[in-house]
Design a protein around this motif. Structure first.
Motif, PDB file in Angstrom:
ATOM      1  N   ALA A 144      32.122  43.160  56.420  1.00  0.00           N
ATOM      2  CA  ALA A 144      32.109  44.374  55.597  1.00  0.00           C
ATOM      3  C   ALA A 144      33.463  44.632  54.932  1.00  0.00           C
ATOM      4  O   ALA A 144      33.538  44.934  53.743  1.00  0.00           O
ATOM      5  N   ALA A 145      34.539  44.518  55.694  1.00  0.00           N
ATOM      6  CA  ALA A 145      35.867  44.787  55.143  1.00  0.00           C
ATOM      7  C   ALA A 145      36.239  43.742  54.088  1.00  0.00           C
ATOM      8  O   ALA A 145      36.786  44.082  53.030  1.00  0.00           O
ATOM      9  N   GLY A 146      35.961  42.487  54.373  1.00  0.00           N
ATOM     10  CA  GLY A 146      36.256  41.425  53.408  1.00  0.00           C
ATOM     11  C   GLY A 146      35.441  41.571  52.142  1.00  0.00           C
ATOM     12  O   GLY A 146      35.930  41.350  51.034  1.00  0.00           O
ATOM     13  N   PHE A 147      34.164  41.940  52.312  1.00  0.00           N
ATOM     14  CA  PHE A 147      33.280  42.130  51.160  1.00  0.00           C
ATOM     15  C   PHE A 147      33.810  43.269  50.285  1.00  0.00           C
ATOM     16  O   PHE A 147      33.906  43.139  49.061  1.00  0.00           O
ATOM     17  N   ALA A 148      34.185  44.385  50.924  1.00  0.00           N
ATOM     18  CA  ALA A 148      34.724  45.532  50.178  1.00  0.00           C
ATOM     19  C   ALA A 148      36.040  45.168  49.498  1.00  0.00           C
ATOM     20  O   ALA A 148      36.286  45.538  48.347  1.00  0.00           O
ATOM     21  N   GLY A 149      36.896  44.434  50.204  1.00  0.00           N
ATOM     22  CA  GLY A 149      38.164  44.008  49.616  1.00  0.00           C
ATOM     23  C   GLY A 149      37.964  43.095  48.419  1.00  0.00           C
ATOM     24  O   GLY A 149      38.658  43.212  47.409  1.00  0.00           O
ATOM     25  N   ALA A 150      37.007  42.178  48.542  1.00  0.00           N
ATOM     26  CA  ALA A 150      36.726  41.269  47.431  1.00  0.00           C
ATOM     27  C   ALA A 150      36.174  42.022  46.227  1.00  0.00           C
ATOM     28  O   ALA A 150      36.539  41.751  45.083  1.00  0.00           O
ATOM     29  N   MET A 151      35.293  43.003  46.492  1.00  0.00           N
ATOM     30  CA  MET A 151      34.760  43.817  45.389  1.00  0.00           C
ATOM     31  C   MET A 151      35.888  44.598  44.717  1.00  0.00           C
ATOM     32  O   MET A 151      35.946  44.705  43.488  1.00  0.00           O
ATOM     33  N   GLY A 152      36.789  45.166  45.521  1.00  0.00           N
ATOM     34  CA  GLY A 152      37.929  45.902  44.961  1.00  0.00           C
ATOM     35  C   GLY A 152      38.810  45.005  44.114  1.00  0.00           C
ATOM     36  O   GLY A 152      39.261  45.396  43.039  1.00  0.00           O
ATOM     37  N   ALA A 153      39.049  43.779  44.603  1.00  0.00           N
ATOM     38  CA  ALA A 153      39.868  42.831  43.838  1.00  0.00           C
ATOM     39  C   ALA A 153      39.197  42.489  42.515  1.00  0.00           C
ATOM     40  O   ALA A 153      39.853  42.402  41.471  1.00  0.00           O
ATOM     41  N   GLY A 154      37.885  42.319  42.539  1.00  0.00           N
ATOM     42  CA  GLY A 154      37.148  42.044  41.301  1.00  0.00           C
ATOM     43  C   GLY A 154      37.258  43.197  40.323  1.00  0.00           C
ATOM     44  O   GLY A 154      37.433  42.996  39.120  1.00  0.00           O
ATOM     45  N   GLY A 155      37.167  44.434  40.839  1.00  0.00           N
ATOM     46  CA  GLY A 155      37.321  45.604  39.974  1.00  0.00           C
ATOM     47  C   GLY A 155      38.695  45.687  39.356  1.00  0.00           C
ATOM     48  O   GLY A 155      38.835  46.004  38.171  1.00  0.00           O
ATOM     49  N   VAL A 156      39.726  45.400  40.144  1.00  0.00           N
ATOM     50  CA  VAL A 156      41.099  45.430  39.631  1.00  0.00           C
ATOM     51  C   VAL A 156      41.288  44.368  38.551  1.00  0.00           C
ATOM     52  O   VAL A 156      41.895  44.632  37.500  1.00  0.00           O
ATOM     53  N   ILE A 157      40.754  43.173  38.777  1.00  0.00           N
ATOM     54  CA  ILE A 157      40.875  42.104  37.777  1.00  0.00           C
ATOM     55  C   ILE A 157      40.156  42.500  36.493  1.00  0.00           C
ATOM     56  O   ILE A 157      40.676  42.333  35.385  1.00  0.00           O
ATOM     57  N   GLY A 158      38.935  43.063  36.620  1.00  0.00           N
ATOM     58  CA  GLY A 158      38.182  43.482  35.434  1.00  0.00           C
ATOM     59  C   GLY A 158      38.891  44.587  34.669  1.00  0.00           C
ATOM     60  O   GLY A 158      38.996  44.549  33.444  1.00  0.00           O
ATOM     61  N   ALA A 159      39.408  45.585  35.392  1.00  0.00           N
ATOM     62  CA  ALA A 159      40.108  46.692  34.732  1.00  0.00           C
ATOM     63  C   ALA A 159      41.402  46.207  34.083  1.00  0.00           C
ATOM     64  O   ALA A 159      41.753  46.647  32.987  1.00  0.00           O
ATOM     65  N   SER A 160      42.116  45.293  34.745  1.00  0.00           N
ATOM     66  CA  SER A 160      43.354  44.748  34.165  1.00  0.00           C
ATOM     67  C   SER A 160      43.065  43.997  32.880  1.00  0.00           C
ATOM     68  O   SER A 160      43.794  44.127  31.892  1.00  0.00           O
ATOM     69  N   GLY A 161      41.999  43.215  32.891  1.00  0.00           N
ATOM     70  CA  GLY A 161      41.594  42.528  31.662  1.00  0.00           C
ATOM     71  C   GLY A 161      41.238  43.518  30.565  1.00  0.00           C
ATOM     72  O   GLY A 161      41.532  43.303  29.392  1.00  0.00           O
ATOM     73  N   GLY A 162      40.615  44.637  30.957  1.00  0.00           N
ATOM     74  CA  GLY A 162      40.270  45.670  29.989  1.00  0.00           C
ATOM     75  C   GLY A 162      41.498  46.303  29.367  1.00  0.00           C
ATOM     76  O   GLY A 162      41.531  46.568  28.165  1.00  0.00           O
ATOM     77  N   VAL A 163      42.525  46.554  30.187  1.00  0.00           N
ATOM     78  CA  VAL A 163      43.768  47.134  29.668  1.00  0.00           C
ATOM     79  C   VAL A 163      44.413  46.182  28.665  1.00  0.00           C
ATOM     80  O   VAL A 163      44.884  46.595  27.602  1.00  0.00           O
ATOM     81  N   VAL A 164      44.415  44.891  28.986  1.00  0.00           N
ATOM     82  CA  VAL A 164      44.978  43.890  28.066  1.00  0.00           C
ATOM     83  C   VAL A 164      44.169  43.873  26.771  1.00  0.00           C
ATOM     84  O   VAL A 164      44.731  43.858  25.669  1.00  0.00           O
ATOM     85  N   ALA A 165      42.842  43.907  26.878  1.00  0.00           N
ATOM     86  CA  ALA A 165      41.996  43.899  25.679  1.00  0.00           C
ATOM     87  C   ALA A 165      42.246  45.136  24.827  1.00  0.00           C
ATOM     88  O   ALA A 165      42.310  45.046  23.595  1.00  0.00           O
ATOM     89  N   MET A 166      42.396  46.300  25.471  1.00  0.00           N
ATOM     90  CA  MET A 166      42.663  47.525  24.708  1.00  0.00           C
ATOM     91  C   MET A 166      44.017  47.448  24.009  1.00  0.00           C
ATOM     92  O   MET A 166      44.161  47.895  22.874  1.00  0.00           O
ATOM     93  N   ALA A 167      45.012  46.889  24.686  1.00  0.00           N
ATOM     94  CA  ALA A 167      46.336  46.755  24.077  1.00  0.00           C
ATOM     95  C   ALA A 167      46.288  45.827  22.873  1.00  0.00           C
ATOM     96  O   ALA A 167      46.864  46.124  21.826  1.00  0.00           O
ATOM     97  N   VAL A 168      45.573  44.722  23.001  1.00  0.00           N
ATOM     98  CA  VAL A 168      45.457  43.770  21.893  1.00  0.00           C
ATOM     99  C   VAL A 168      44.696  44.405  20.735  1.00  0.00           C
ATOM    100  O   VAL A 168      45.101  44.309  19.580  1.00  0.00           O
ATOM    101  N   MET A 169      43.597  45.099  21.043  1.00  0.00           N
ATOM    102  CA  MET A 169      42.812  45.739  19.986  1.00  0.00           C
ATOM    103  C   MET A 169      43.600  46.859  19.322  1.00  0.00           C
ATOM    104  O   MET A 169      43.562  47.014  18.113  1.00  0.00           O
ATOM    105  N   GLY A 170      44.352  47.625  20.117  1.00  0.00           N
ATOM    106  CA  GLY A 170      45.175  48.690  19.550  1.00  0.00           C
ATOM    107  C   GLY A 170      46.231  48.139  18.616  1.00  0.00           C
ATOM    108  O   GLY A 170      46.518  48.702  17.573  1.00  0.00           O
ATOM    109  N   LYS A 171      46.814  46.998  18.978  1.00  0.00           N
ATOM    110  CA  LYS A 171      47.823  46.361  18.142  1.00  0.00           C
ATOM    111  C   LYS A 171      47.212  45.896  16.823  1.00  0.00           C
ATOM    112  O   LYS A 171      47.795  46.075  15.770  1.00  0.00           O
TER     113      LYS A 171
END
Length: 197
Positions: A144-171
């Protein structure tokens, strides 16, 4: 005399009337005086002339373009997808390394890691070490803890990619709008609207 006040009282009530010059008059309810502007300062006047005529323009909140809506939706979908997929991806990667339910596969990355750890620790694999933890995950899953941690890591990676995409699009939006200049009236006094270009 016109003055600003932080307190509400009956003296502070104003009404609006249409002006024959186009626009509106702003009139004190109690004193029937008109708000006027000479282009430099606000004052009050008993007359109804062009100097007392105001044009009120609504200030609308900035809108979101269709490209931005698409981008935000895509970022949200990618973040959710990565959150859901990450535990399965981790299990797949650990399995492909050679950490399986039946033990460590021969001639695999896992076998090489086990050999290196055994040599480094003097002949055995330490409990709680990297190989032991990976073999435990390969054999019984993340838990359970590993599964939750992996899901959290996936969310962080997705959100980080989103921030990069927004920065590129804003530029790219800034570069696209670089040639267009904003209105020259942006910082001019509203009471001086008759002289705007």
């Amino acid at each position: 005399k016109l003055k600003a006040s932080h307190e509400w009282n009956g003296e502070a009530l104003w009404k609006l009337e249409y002006s024959p010059h186009g626009g509106i008059f702003i009139i004190s309810r109690n004193h029937d005086w008109h708000l006027s502007c000479d282009g430099q300062r606000l004052d009050i006047s008993p007359s109804k002339g062009i100097g007392q005529t105001w044009i009120l323009e609504p200030i609308m909140p900035s809108t979101i373009s269709m490209d931005q809506i698409t981008m935000y939706s895509s970022i949200g979908a990618a973040t959710v997808a990565l959150s859901v997929a990450m535990p399965f991806a981790i299990m797949g990667i650990i399995g492909r390394m050679g950490f399986t339910a039946s033990g460590i596969s021969a001639n695999s990355i896992a076998a090489g890691m086990m050999s290196a750890e055994a040599i480094a620790s003097g002949g055995g694999v330490a409990a709680g070490g990297t190989v032991a933890v990976l073999q435990s995950i390969g054999a019984s899953g993340l838990g359970a803890a590993g599964f939750a941690g992996a899901m959290g890591a996936g969310g962080v990676i997705g959100a980080s990619g989103g921030v990069v995409a927004m920065a590129v699009m804003g530029k790219s939006e800034e570069q696209k709008n670089e040639g267009t200049s904003s209105s020259s009236n942006t910082n001019m006094a509203y009471c001086n609207w008759r002289h705007w270009e």
